[in-house]
Design a protein around this motif. Structure first.
Motif, PDB file in Angstrom:
ATOM      1  N   ALA A 470     -18.957 -41.470 -50.744  1.00 37.70           N
ATOM      2  CA  ALA A 470     -17.723 -41.175 -51.243  1.00 37.70           C
ATOM      3  C   ALA A 470     -16.779 -42.121 -51.636  1.00 37.70           C
ATOM      4  O   ALA A 470     -16.309 -42.320 -52.642  1.00 37.70           O
ATOM      5  N   GLN A 471     -16.723 -43.299 -50.603  1.00 38.52           N
ATOM      6  CA  GLN A 471     -16.080 -44.304 -50.832  1.00 38.52           C
ATOM      7  C   GLN A 471     -16.731 -45.528 -51.880  1.00 38.52           C
ATOM      8  O   GLN A 471     -15.891 -45.778 -52.867  1.00 38.52           O
ATOM      9  N   SER A 472     -18.011 -45.452 -51.906  1.00 35.86           N
ATOM     10  CA  SER A 472     -18.779 -46.421 -52.918  1.00 35.86           C
ATOM     11  C   SER A 472     -18.679 -45.832 -54.128  1.00 35.86           C
ATOM     12  O   SER A 472     -18.512 -46.481 -55.188  1.00 35.86           O
ATOM     13  N   CYS A 473     -18.612 -44.521 -54.128  1.00 32.20           N
ATOM     14  CA  CYS A 473     -18.498 -43.750 -55.682  1.00 32.20           C
ATOM     15  C   CYS A 473     -17.113 -43.503 -56.096  1.00 32.20           C
ATOM     16  O   CYS A 473     -17.037 -43.006 -57.150  1.00 32.20           O
ATOM     17  N   LYS A 474     -16.096 -43.747 -55.263  1.00 31.54           N
ATOM     18  CA  LYS A 474     -14.597 -43.365 -55.727  1.00 31.54           C
ATOM     19  C   LYS A 474     -14.522 -42.016 -56.042  1.00 31.54           C
ATOM     20  O   LYS A 474     -13.677 -41.630 -57.121  1.00 31.54           O
ATOM     21  N   VAL A 475     -14.978 -41.199 -55.253  1.00 36.33           N
ATOM     22  CA  VAL A 475     -14.652 -39.661 -55.490  1.00 36.33           C
ATOM     23  C   VAL A 475     -14.154 -39.065 -54.116  1.00 36.33           C
ATOM     24  O   VAL A 475     -14.654 -39.785 -52.989  1.00 36.33           O
ATOM     25  N   ASP A 476     -13.610 -38.142 -54.222  1.00 35.23           N
ATOM     26  CA  ASP A 476     -12.865 -37.549 -53.070  1.00 35.23           C
ATOM     27  C   ASP A 476     -14.129 -36.982 -52.023  1.00 35.23           C
ATOM     28  O   ASP A 476     -14.951 -36.163 -52.560  1.00 35.23           O
ATOM     29  N   MET A 477     -13.983 -37.350 -50.766  1.00 35.09           N
ATOM     30  CA  MET A 477     -15.084 -37.046 -49.881  1.00 35.09           C
ATOM     31  C   MET A 477     -15.339 -35.471 -49.684  1.00 35.09           C
ATOM     32  O   MET A 477     -16.494 -34.767 -49.704  1.00 35.09           O
ATOM     33  N   MET A 478     -14.258 -34.828 -49.837  1.00 28.04           N
ATOM     34  CA  MET A 478     -14.447 -33.291 -49.566  1.00 28.04           C
ATOM     35  C   MET A 478     -15.105 -32.520 -51.037  1.00 28.04           C
ATOM     36  O   MET A 478     -15.729 -31.530 -50.839  1.00 28.04           O
ATOM     37  N   LYS A 479     -14.570 -33.089 -51.912  1.00 34.41           N
ATOM     38  CA  LYS A 479     -15.000 -32.790 -53.109  1.00 34.41           C
ATOM     39  C   LYS A 479     -16.452 -32.947 -53.294  1.00 34.41           C
ATOM     40  O   LYS A 479     -17.420 -32.105 -53.882  1.00 34.41           O
ATOM     41  N   HIS A 480     -17.073 -34.068 -52.900  1.00 38.84           N
ATOM     42  CA  HIS A 480     -18.408 -34.519 -52.875  1.00 38.84           C
ATOM     43  C   HIS A 480     -19.166 -33.849 -51.976  1.00 38.84           C
ATOM     44  O   HIS A 480     -20.267 -33.041 -52.255  1.00 38.84           O
ATOM     45  N   GLY A 481     -18.577 -33.502 -50.742  1.00 37.46           N
ATOM     46  CA  GLY A 481     -19.340 -32.388 -49.791  1.00 37.46           C
ATOM     47  C   GLY A 481     -19.572 -31.181 -50.204  1.00 37.46           C
ATOM     48  O   GLY A 481     -20.601 -30.532 -49.849  1.00 37.46           O
TER      49      GLY A 481
END
Length: 506
Positions: A470-481
Motif C-alpha cells: 500500500a505504501q509503495s502504490c500510494k493507496v489506502d491500506m484498508m482499501k487495498h486489503g
C-alpha cells in the motif's frame, strides 16, 4: 460494499466478545483488530486498540513471566508501555523486528535515491516507449515482479514505486496496481528456491531430521524443495494474477469501483530545458544499484574467504548465503557514494532525499511495531498453545483430511493475526508428527502449512506485506486489503479443494 464491510466488522467484534465470555482470551485481540479495521478502514488505530485490549486481559491474569517478565503484576497501561519496550528488545536480540525495521528504512532511502537520480523516471520513460496501453502497463507490472523474487519487501517496494507513474498515466487505479503486486510478491518467494522465506522455512524443516520413513535434508534449501510442488495457494495466486492482467478474469466489484473513480491526468507541457537528458536521468542509474542489491543479497562480500575459498559447488554455496539486510545496506552505500563521486546528484540533494526516504517509512514502521506487539501479547495469552491443542483435538482428523485441515486452519489464523513466520515455526513439528502418526503424505502436509501461511500473509489486511504494498502504490491500506480480498477468497477456495482431493489420492 461499505455496508457489507460494516456488517462483517460488527460480526467480528461480536465474535471477539464471545471468545472472551468462553475464556478464549487468546483470540480476543485478533478479532477485535480485524473488526475495527474493517469498520474504520484504518491500520494503526485498530492495532493499538487490539494491543491495549490484550494487555488489559494480561493484567487481569497477573502478567506473563515468559513474554513480559519485567511487567508481571503491572496494571494497564503501564504493562503495555513496558511490553512495547520488551517486545522490541526481544526481537532485537532475535534479529526479528529490528531486521525488518532496518530493511524497511534502507529500502525507503534506496528508493528515494533512485527517484532523485532520475533512474526510476528513466525506467518509466523507457517503459513508456514500449507500453502503449493500460493492459500492457499491468502486464509489465506482473512480469517485472518476477525479477524481485529474493524478497517480498524488495518486490513490493521496488515494483510499486517503479510502475506507479506508468500505470497512473494509463488510468490504472492504484488499488489494481496493488492487487497485481499482491498476486506475486509473497507467493513468488515460496515457489522460487532462492528467497528469504525459503531460507527461513527451509531451516525449520531441516531441523526435523528424520520423521518415520521420511528423511529431511539438513540443507535448508533442499529440505524446502520438497514442499514447492504442493504450495497450491502460491501457484494459484500467480496463475490468477496472470488471468487478471490478461483480462481472462474480470474485475470484481471493489476493483471495478476503484477503476471507475480514476481520472486520467492530462499530459503536462514541460518547458524545454538546456539539458533534458540530465533531467530525465539515465537508465543505468537504476540498473547498477539494482544489480548491486541483487548480487549482494545472494552472495557474500569478495573478502569472505570462508565462502569464496571453497571450490566445492553445491546448493548451499548458492542458496545458503542469502541476506536481504546485507544486500540493501550495501546497495544504499554504493548508490550514495556512486551518485556523490560521479556527481549524479549534488550532496545536499542526496542528503535531503536520503532523509526523505527514512521519513516516508515512519508510518510503516509504526504499524509493523504494533503488529509485532500484537503477536507477542497474543502469545502471552496462550495463543500458541490454543492453536496446537485445538489442531490436535479435531475428532475427524485423519490421513486424508490432514492437509485440508492444516491449510484451512493455518490460513485463517495467519489472516487474523498478521503473523506467518511465527505460526509456521510453531506448527512445523506438530504437522510433521501428525502426518507421521496418521500416515498422511509428509510433503503434502508441509506444503499445506507453507501454503496457509502464504495465503494468510497475502490476504491479511494489516500484514507487513500489505503495509509495504500500500505504501509503495500510494493507496489506502484498508482499501487495498478489502478490494483484493475477494480474489484471495477464490485462491483459498480452489486451494482448499485441491488439498482435500490430494489428501484422498496421495
Amino acid at each position: 460494499m461499505k455496508s457489507i464491510s460494516t456488517i462483517i466488522g460488527v460480526a467480528l467484534l461480536f465474535l471477539s466478545a464471545l471468545c472472551y465470555f468462553i475464556n478464549w482470551d487468546a483470540l480476543v485481540p485478533a478479532f477485535t483488530v480485524l473488526g475495527i479495521a474493517i469498520i474504520t478502514r484504518k491500520a494503526l488505530e485498530p492495532l493499538i486498540i487490539g494491543c491495549a485490549l490484550g494487555f488489559i486481559l494480561l493484567a487481569s491474569k497477573g502478567g506473563s513471566t515468559e513474554f513480559f517478565p519485567e511487567g508481571k503484576g503491572m496494571i494497564f497501561p503501564l504493562n503495555m508501555f513496558d511490553g512495547l519496550f520488551s517486545s522490541i528488545s526481544r526481537d532485537a536480540h532475535d534479529q526479528g523486528l529490528i531486521w525488518v525495521i532496518l530493511v524497511c528504512i534502507l529500502y525507503g532511502a534506496f528508493v528515494q535515491l533512485l527517484v532523485a537520480s532520475g533512474g526510476i523516471r528513466a525506467v518509466a520513460t523507457y517503459s513508456e516507449n514500449h507500453v502503449k496501453t493500460k493492459q500492457q502497463s499491468l502486464i509489465m507490472t506482473y512480469f517485472l515482479s518476477f525479477f524481485f523474487f529474493l524478497d517480498d519487501y524488495l518486490s513490493a517496494l521496488s515494483v510499486g514505486n517503479t510502475m506507479r507513474p506508468i500505470t497512473d498515466k494509463f488510468g490504472v487505479s492504484r488499488a489494481k496496481l496493488a492487487l497485481v503486486l499482491s498476486f506475486v510478491c509473497v507467493p513468488l518467494t515460496v515457489v522460487f528456491p532462492i528467497s528469504t522465506w525459503t531460507i527461513f522455512y527451509g531451516t525449520q524443516l531441516s531441523a526435523l531430521g528424520n520423521i518415520g520413513d521420511v528423511s529431511v535434508s539438513p540443507s535448508a534449501i533442499q529440505a524446502f524443495l520438497g514442499t514447492i510442488p504442493y504450495n497450491f495457494s502460491a501457484w494459484i495466486s500467480l496463475i490468477l494474477g496472470g488471468l487478471v492482467v490478461f483480462k481472462v478474469v474480470p474485475d470484481l466489484k471493489g476493483i471495478r469501483d476503484a477503476e471507475a473513480e480514476v481520472v486520467i491526468p492530462e499530459p503536462k507541457e514541460e518547458k524545454i530545458r538546456k539539458n533534458p537528458a540530465k533531467k530525465a536521468g539515465k537508465l543505468y542509474y537504476f540498473i547498477m544499484p539494482l544489480l548491486v542489491l541483487v548480487w549482494c543479497t545472494i552472495f557474500p562480500y569478495p573478502y569472505d574467504m570462508d565462502y569464496w575459498g571453497s571450490l566445492t559447488f553445491s546448493s548451499d554455496m548458492i542458496f545458503g548465503s542469502i541476506d536481504a539486510l546485507r544486500g540493501i545496506a550495501t546497495a544504499v552505500v554504493f548508490t550514495y557514494l556512486y551518485f556523490l563521486i560521479f556527481r549524479v546528484i549534488k550532496f545536499d540533494k542526496i542528503s535531503r532525499h536520503f532523509v526523505m526516504g527514512l521519513e516516508t517509512i515512519t508510518f510503516v514502521l509504526a504499524v509493523l511495531a504494533f503488529t509485532y506487539l500484537l503477536k507477542d501479547v497474543q502469545n502471552a495469552l496462550g495463543f500458541n498453545e490454543f492453536v496446537t491443542s485445538h489442531l490436535q483435538g479435531i475428532s475427524w482428523l485423519n490421513r486424508s483430511t490432514l492437509p485440508f485441515i492444516v491449510f484451512a486452519l493455518v490460513s485463517w489464523i495467519c489472516w487474523a493475526t498478521g503473523s506467518n513466520w511465527g505460526i509456521y515455526a510453531i506448527l512445523v513439528p506438530t504437522t510433521a508428527l501428525l502426518s507421521h502418526s496418521l500416515g498422511a503424505n509428509f510433503w503434502l502436509s508441509q506444503g499445506a502449512l507453507v501454503s496457509g501461511t502464504v495465503w494468510g500473509a497475502a490476504a491479511c489486511f494489516f500484514s507487513d506485506n500489505r503495509v509495504l504494498t500500500a505504501q509503495s502504490c500510494k493507496v489506502d491500506m484498508m482499501k487495498h486489503g478489502i478490494s483484493q480480498f475477494p480474489y484471495q477468497l477464490i485462491i483459498f477456495g480452489v486451494s482448499a479443494v485441491m488439498y482435500f482431493i490430494c489428501g484422498f489420492i496421495m
